[in-house]
Design an enzyme around this catalytic site. Structure first.
Site, PDB file in Angstrom:
ATOM      1  N   LYS A  51       0.840  -1.206   0.000  1.00  0.00           N
ATOM      2  CA  LYS A  51       0.000   0.000   0.000  1.00  0.00           C
ATOM      3  C   LYS A  51       0.872   1.252   0.000  1.00  0.00           C
ATOM      4  O   LYS A  51       0.596   2.224  -0.719  1.00  0.00           O
ATOM      5  CB  LYS A  51      -0.948  -0.014   1.212  1.00  0.00           C
ATOM      6  CG  LYS A  51      -2.081  -1.018   1.032  1.00  0.00           C
ATOM      7  CD  LYS A  51      -2.867  -1.304   2.303  1.00  0.00           C
ATOM      8  CE  LYS A  51      -3.867  -2.430   2.039  1.00  0.00           C
ATOM      9  NZ  LYS A  51      -4.575  -2.903   3.216  1.00  0.00           N
ATOM     10  N   GLN A  90      -5.151  -1.625   9.319  1.00  0.00           N
ATOM     11  CA  GLN A  90      -5.023  -2.966   8.742  1.00  0.00           C
ATOM     12  C   GLN A  90      -5.640  -4.006   9.678  1.00  0.00           C
ATOM     13  O   GLN A  90      -5.344  -4.034  10.879  1.00  0.00           O
ATOM     14  CB  GLN A  90      -3.530  -3.266   8.490  1.00  0.00           C
ATOM     15  CG  GLN A  90      -3.247  -4.568   7.772  1.00  0.00           C
ATOM     16  CD  GLN A  90      -3.766  -4.593   6.326  1.00  0.00           C
ATOM     17  OE1 GLN A  90      -3.835  -3.584   5.649  1.00  0.00           O
ATOM     18  NE2 GLN A  90      -4.138  -5.768   5.860  1.00  0.00           N
ATOM     19  N   ASP A 116     -11.666   2.304   3.400  1.00  0.00           N
ATOM     20  CA  ASP A 116     -11.996   0.879   3.279  1.00  0.00           C
ATOM     21  C   ASP A 116     -13.499   0.678   3.057  1.00  0.00           C
ATOM     22  O   ASP A 116     -13.923  -0.415   2.678  1.00  0.00           O
ATOM     23  CB  ASP A 116     -11.636   0.145   4.581  1.00  0.00           C
ATOM     24  CG  ASP A 116     -10.243  -0.467   4.569  1.00  0.00           C
ATOM     25  OD1 ASP A 116      -9.833  -0.973   3.510  1.00  0.00           O
ATOM     26  OD2 ASP A 116      -9.582  -0.450   5.625  1.00  0.00           O
TER      27      ASP A 116
HETATM   28  N1  GUN Z   1      -7.056  -7.009   5.872  1.00  0.00           N
HETATM   29  C1  GUN Z   1      -7.277  -7.787   4.786  1.00  0.00           C
HETATM   30  N2  GUN Z   1      -7.861  -7.055   3.806  1.00  0.00           N
HETATM   31  C2  GUN Z   1      -8.012  -5.811   4.291  1.00  0.00           C
HETATM   32  C3  GUN Z   1      -8.542  -4.605   3.743  1.00  0.00           C
HETATM   33  O1  GUN Z   1      -9.028  -4.542   2.605  1.00  0.00           O
HETATM   34  N3  GUN Z   1      -8.498  -3.527   4.546  1.00  0.00           N
HETATM   35  C4  GUN Z   1      -8.004  -3.568   5.811  1.00  0.00           C
HETATM   36  N4  GUN Z   1      -8.029  -2.452   6.545  1.00  0.00           N
HETATM   37  N5  GUN Z   1      -7.506  -4.671   6.351  1.00  0.00           N
HETATM   38  C5  GUN Z   1      -7.509  -5.770   5.587  1.00  0.00           C
END
Ligand code: GUN
Length: 285
Positions: A52, A96, A119
């Site tokens: 990211k 996350q 998200d």
């Molecule tokens: N953990 C696995 N996929 C995601 C996601 O799309 N966003 C977040 N914040 N955590 C994750």
């Protein structure tokens, strides 16, 4: 033999577009920033977070990383989220998941300002998606939709089957397909006759979390197969939920793992962060 859906290439195009738009905003004196919070040292989460951050660089988005120890209390994390909610340099906040046991994920998601919830996990954003009037779409389902669109196969009126009912993927994926006028079935661990239902699908999305769960006998000839799975095998190899080699002989289109949905999730996050910055600065979409 199916056509491969190239998530790497399509995600690169999305990121190029985001980069062009962030450059245009910079000309107007508007910067775009994403805060990424990681708690603990889960190796998979670390890889996602690094990817990211790298995507932010490509897109001209400033990234602010907060790496907290696994022993962090819920109160401490909520305090950080509050601080980021009030920070004008931060347009998007991503915490996350999963979080360590002592922290309630629901409480943390609820604490994120909906305008910065890139998200789209906050109940306000989930509700907006449900009624079809939203600012952001959740990254993985929206990325899957972009991949389906890239095939040229229309969703309208088609039989769509989503395997998995998580809040992050399965449920919103089903909703997005419904918005596109697909006829949608959600399957899960209690579903009876799973194989027969999947075999009816023109568009099959697998978000199960089990390696090689979808076998060739579950797939309709010519179907579009989207594999959301990211399973680490004992030999360290990454593999999806779909038995790729066998299913590719039968499907019309298929996403590989890696190089399918994963890069699209990140590209959609970049797009959402840009949208958040535009909304917060009252710039037209
Ligand atoms: N953990 C696995 N996929 C995601 C996601 O799309 N966003 C977040 N914040 N955590 C994750």
């Amino acid at each position: 033999m199916s056509n491969l859906i190239d998530g790497k290439q399509i995600s690169a195009q999305v990121k190029e577009q985001v980069a062009r738009e962030t450059a245009a905003l910079r000309e107007k004196g508007i910067t775009v920033g994403l805060a990424v919070v990681i708690v603990g040292d889960d190796p998979a989460s670390r890889i996602y977070v690094n990817n990211k951050k790298r995507a932010c660089e490509t897109c001209g988005i400033q990234s602010f990383e907060y790496a907290l120890p696994g022993t962090t209390s819920e109160a401490k994390l909520l305090e950080l989220v509050e601080k980021l909610n009030g920070d004008p340099a931060v347009n998007g906040i991503l915490v996350q998941l999963p979080l360590p046991k002592q922290i309630s994920e629901q409480k943390v998601i609820a604490a994120i300002s909906p305008e910065k919830d890139v998200d789209a996990f906050h109940a306000v954003n989930v509700g907006k998606i449900m009624i079809g009037d939203y600012d952001f779409l959740p990254c993985t389902p929206a990325g899957c939709l972009t991949l389906i669109d890239s095939t040229g196969v229309s969703i309208e009126g088609k039989r769509c089957v989503v395997i998995g009912r998580s809040n992050i993927v399965g449920k919103p994926m089903a909703m997005l397909l419904l918005h596109r006028n697909g006829t949608v079935t959600i399957c899960h661990s209690r579903t009876q006759d799973l194989k027969e239902i999947c075999r009816e699908a023109d568009i099959l999305v697998a978000a199960v979390g089990k390696a090689n769960f979808v076998t060739a006998d579950m797939v309709k000839e010519g179907a579009v197969v989207i594999d959301v799975g990211m399973n680490r095998l004992e030999n360290g190899k990454l593999c999806g939920d779909v038995d790729f080699e066998a299913v590719r002989e039968k499907a019309g289109w298929i996403t590989p793992v890696p190089g399918g949905v994963g890069p699209m999730t990140i590209a959609t996050l970049m797009r959402n962060t840009l949208s958040a910055a535009k909304l917060q600065n009252q710039v037209k979409a």
